[in-house]
Design an enzyme around this catalytic site. Structure first.
Site, PDB file in Angstrom:
ATOM      1  N   TYR A 191       0.811  -1.215   0.000  1.00 27.81           N
ATOM      2  CA  TYR A 191       0.000   0.000   0.000  1.00 27.81           C
ATOM      3  C   TYR A 191       0.849   1.272   0.000  1.00 27.81           C
ATOM      4  O   TYR A 191       0.337   2.352  -0.295  1.00 27.81           O
ATOM      5  CB  TYR A 191      -0.936   0.040   1.210  1.00 27.81           C
ATOM      6  CG  TYR A 191      -1.879  -1.128   1.340  1.00 27.81           C
ATOM      7  CD1 TYR A 191      -2.061  -2.044   0.304  1.00 27.81           C
ATOM      8  CD2 TYR A 191      -2.589  -1.333   2.514  1.00 27.81           C
ATOM      9  CE1 TYR A 191      -2.919  -3.131   0.446  1.00 27.81           C
ATOM     10  CE2 TYR A 191      -3.460  -2.407   2.657  1.00 27.81           C
ATOM     11  CZ  TYR A 191      -3.607  -3.306   1.622  1.00 27.81           C
ATOM     12  OH  TYR A 191      -4.457  -4.375   1.778  1.00 27.81           O
TER      13      TYR A 191
ATOM     14  N   LYS B 254       1.505  -6.709   5.749  1.00 24.48           N
ATOM     15  CA  LYS B 254       1.572  -7.888   4.880  1.00 24.48           C
ATOM     16  C   LYS B 254       2.856  -7.886   4.069  1.00 24.48           C
ATOM     17  O   LYS B 254       3.381  -6.827   3.710  1.00 24.48           O
ATOM     18  CB  LYS B 254       0.369  -7.906   3.928  1.00 24.48           C
ATOM     19  CG  LYS B 254      -0.967  -7.734   4.622  1.00 24.48           C
ATOM     20  CD  LYS B 254      -2.117  -7.687   3.650  1.00 24.48           C
ATOM     21  CE  LYS B 254      -3.378  -7.197   4.319  1.00 24.48           C
ATOM     22  NZ  LYS B 254      -3.398  -5.742   4.530  1.00 24.48           N
TER      23      LYS B 254
END
Length: 275
Positions: free
Chosen positions: A51, A76
């Site tokens: 992100y 993640k």
């Protein structure tokens, strides 16, 4: 402020069932929107190296004035870091970006079945978990066939599986496999990027209970046991998405919404996606 229910994961760690997602929030907006979420009452923030906003999420957590132990933070592993040593370095990078002393949950973002061995990747996450630098580890976008292979070749059962779930993709098989193996299901894209919000069935229920179609959809997730983290960049919507605990759907409502399933994805198919 309503109390958000906790879900107890298979290693005893608890996670708030309702969180705040940061997917597609630009880095320059992430600190302020995450702070707005924390001020609203969210205590669970979901981010990822992919992100590009881990640094700003960490800033918001630090600037909130909340105790670190009171905020559950997930990140993640990036798709380019599936080799064992690359995964270890990627985790170090995530922690440096976040600026936090530990992580609550670290996930393999995608299984990438055609480009490497996610079982070996998982072994790197097991090492990180045993070091105490993350409280729990899990996977994202894993299908039952991926999970079977992972369980057969590892010792730590994933605490969660974060997958696309919404009324048009109810994921009954994935959720059932998770329940059988004590793997909690987290739902990303819980309103199908807005596609379900004009559905006539959901609209009828929303009118009856006096809530928005988004609130009804998110409440459907909560009553099914999904862990959710809706995303918004506007404070009004952030607050609206938190107002899910002063009403309940009937069993009939739950069944009617679940019957909308059409196995329709908004994102890639995990069986064929290879980054």
């Amino acid at each position: 402020m309503p109390a958000v229910p906790d879900i107890t994961l298979n290693n005893g760690v608890t996670i708030p069932q309702l969180g705040f997602g940061t997917f597609q929030i630009p880095p320059e907006e992430t600190r302020e929107t995450t702070l707005a979420a924390l001020e609203t009452g969210y205590r669970h923030i979901d981010t990822a190296e992919m992100y590009g906003n881990e640094r700003e999420v960490g800033q918001a957590v630090r600037d909130s004035g909340l105790n670190r132990a009171d905020v559950f933070v997930t990140s993640k592993l990036n798709n380019g870091a599936h080799q064992h040593d690359d995964a270890l370095r990627a985790f170090d990078r995530t922690m440096e970006e976040l600026g936090l002393e530990y992580l609550d949950l670290f996930l393999i973002h995608w299984p990438l079945p055609g480009s490497g061995d996610f079982v070996e990747t998982w072994k790197a996450l097991e090492e990180i978990y045993r070091s105490g630098r993350t409280k729990a580890i899990g996977v994202s976008n894993f299908q039952p066939n991926h999970l079977r292979r992972l369980l057969a070749g590892s010792t730590v059962v994933p605490a969660v599986n974060q997958v696309e779930v919404h009324p048009y993709l109810t994921q009954e098989e994935v959720r059932a496999f998770g329940a059988e193996h004590d793997i909690a299901t987290e739902a990303w894209s819980p309103i199908a990027q807005g596609k379900v919000l004009s559905d006539p069935a959901i609209t009828r229920i929303a009118e009856r209970v006096g809530k928005s179609t988004a609130q009804v959809t998110l409440r459907w997730h909560l009553q099914r046991g999904d862990i959710i983290f809706p995303k918004s960049v506007t404070r009004k919507r952030i607050e609206e998405n938190f107002e899910l605990f002063d009403f309940e759907l009937t069993e009939g409502d739950i069944g009617e919404i679940s019957a909308l399933n059409r196995n329709e994805r908004t994102g890639p198919d995990p069986d064929t996606f290879n980054g």
